[in-house]
Design an enzyme around this catalytic site. Sequence first.
Site, PDB file in Angstrom:
ATOM      1  N   LYS A  31     -14.609  -2.378  13.520  1.00 56.44           N
ATOM      2  CA  LYS A  31     -13.272  -1.812  13.716  1.00 56.44           C
ATOM      3  C   LYS A  31     -12.995  -1.580  15.193  1.00 56.44           C
ATOM      4  O   LYS A  31     -11.870  -1.791  15.671  1.00 56.44           O
ATOM      5  CB  LYS A  31     -13.138  -0.511  12.923  1.00 56.44           C
ATOM      6  CG  LYS A  31     -11.694  -0.032  12.783  1.00 56.44           C
ATOM      7  CD  LYS A  31     -11.545   0.979  11.667  1.00 56.44           C
ATOM      8  CE  LYS A  31     -10.082   1.284  11.411  1.00 56.44           C
ATOM      9  NZ  LYS A  31      -9.890   2.207  10.269  1.00 56.44           N
ATOM     10  N   GLU A  38     -10.668  11.373   6.018  1.00 53.18           N
ATOM     11  CA  GLU A  38      -9.461  10.885   5.341  1.00 53.18           C
ATOM     12  C   GLU A  38      -9.564  11.203   3.858  1.00 53.18           C
ATOM     13  O   GLU A  38     -10.576  10.900   3.216  1.00 53.18           O
ATOM     14  CB  GLU A  38      -9.301   9.379   5.524  1.00 53.18           C
ATOM     15  CG  GLU A  38      -8.034   8.843   4.868  1.00 53.18           C
ATOM     16  CD  GLU A  38      -7.941   7.326   4.896  1.00 53.18           C
ATOM     17  OE1 GLU A  38      -6.931   6.803   5.387  1.00 53.18           O
ATOM     18  OE2 GLU A  38      -8.887   6.669   4.410  1.00 53.18           O
ATOM     19  N   GLU A  93      -9.325  14.676 -11.954  1.00 54.60           N
ATOM     20  CA  GLU A  93     -10.141  13.900 -12.888  1.00 54.60           C
ATOM     21  C   GLU A  93     -11.538  13.653 -12.303  1.00 54.60           C
ATOM     22  O   GLU A  93     -12.535  13.917 -12.950  1.00 54.60           O
ATOM     23  CB  GLU A  93      -9.460  12.561 -13.191  1.00 54.60           C
ATOM     24  CG  GLU A  93      -8.259  12.683 -14.111  1.00 54.60           C
ATOM     25  CD  GLU A  93      -8.666  12.975 -15.547  1.00 54.60           C
ATOM     26  OE1 GLU A  93      -9.778  12.585 -15.955  1.00 54.60           O
ATOM     27  OE2 GLU A  93      -7.863  13.609 -16.261  1.00 54.60           O
ATOM     28  N   GLU A 138      -6.085  -4.682  -6.796  1.00 52.10           N
ATOM     29  CA  GLU A 138      -5.417  -5.332  -5.662  1.00 52.10           C
ATOM     30  C   GLU A 138      -6.407  -5.602  -4.543  1.00 52.10           C
ATOM     31  O   GLU A 138      -6.380  -6.669  -3.909  1.00 52.10           O
ATOM     32  CB  GLU A 138      -4.276  -4.435  -5.179  1.00 52.10           C
ATOM     33  CG  GLU A 138      -3.280  -5.109  -4.245  1.00 52.10           C
ATOM     34  CD  GLU A 138      -3.630  -4.909  -2.772  1.00 52.10           C
ATOM     35  OE1 GLU A 138      -2.943  -5.506  -1.920  1.00 52.10           O
ATOM     36  OE2 GLU A 138      -4.593  -4.163  -2.484  1.00 52.10           O
ATOM     37  N   LYS A 145       4.109   1.303  -0.062  1.00 43.95           N
ATOM     38  CA  LYS A 145       3.973   0.167   0.839  1.00 43.95           C
ATOM     39  C   LYS A 145       4.673  -1.049   0.231  1.00 43.95           C
ATOM     40  O   LYS A 145       4.908  -1.094  -0.990  1.00 43.95           O
ATOM     41  CB  LYS A 145       2.491  -0.136   1.085  1.00 43.95           C
ATOM     42  CG  LYS A 145       1.777   0.914   1.934  1.00 43.95           C
ATOM     43  CD  LYS A 145       0.359   0.477   2.268  1.00 43.95           C
ATOM     44  CE  LYS A 145      -0.325   1.486   3.191  1.00 43.95           C
ATOM     45  NZ  LYS A 145      -1.697   1.059   3.564  1.00 43.95           N
TER      46      LYS A 145
END
Length: 248
Positions: A67, A153, A52, A168, A126
Site C-alpha cells: 500500500k 477502521e 450478530e 462482490e 458506492k
Amino acid sequence: MSPQESIEHFRQLKHTITRFMMVYKFALDEMETKIDILKEEFQLLHDYNPIEHTKSRLKSPESIMNKLFRKKLDISLDSIRNNIRDIAGLRITCSFISDIYRVRDMLAGQSDLVVLETKDYIRDPKPNGYQSLHMLLEVPVFMSDRVERVCIEVQIRTIAMDFWASLEHKIFYKYNEAVPERLVAELKAAAESATALDRQMERLHLEMNELKEGRLIEEEELRHIQLNNQQFSIPAALLELIEGDGRD
C-alpha cells in the site's frame, strides 16, 4: 558486518516491527471487549442483541508495504502510522439497519474513543451498490511504559450487506479477468435487492416489537433478574428502597 552482527541487527528489526504491530492487535482486543460488554448489556436490559457477530483482522507487513508503494509514500514507521489507517480492521454485522446506527452511537459515546471520520455508504451507496457504515476510531492502548493512540477502521453492516460485499469481493478481486458489464449490472441489482430485503425485515422487526410491548407481563416476571446464567430474586425491601429513592 559479521554473521553475529547481522543476526543481532535482524533481531532488533524484528523487535521494532513486533512492537509496532502489537499495539494494533491490542487495540482490536480492546474493541472486541467493548463490543462484548455492549452486547451483554443490551441483552440483559433489553432482551435483544443488535450485534450478530464481529470479525477483526490485521494487515500483514507485506500488505502494508504494498500500500505504501501504491500510494508512493515514504517508507518509514511514522509514514505507515500517519497514512495507513486501516492496519487494524473490525467488522460488526448487525441484524437490522437501525442497529447499525445504534451501534455507531454507542461507540461514539465511549469517552475514551475518538471518532476521526465517518463515511455513510448506506445513505450514499458506492456506484457499484456497496453499502456499509465506516468509522475511523482512535483507541487508547495502555502499555507498560506509555499510552499509544491507535487508529482502527470499523465497518458496520447488516447480514445482507455483508453477504453481498463478500461475494462482490470474490468476483472482482479473486479473478484476474475483467468482469463483464452485464455482471456488474447484475451485482448492482443484487445490492438493490439486498437493500429491499433489509427494509422489509426492518418493518417486520418493528411490528414484532410493537406486539411484544403490547403483551401483558406478569408481575412475577419482573421480580427476577438473570445474570451470568444465574437467576436472582429481587427482595421486596430492595424494590421498596429503590422506589422510595425515585420519589425523593
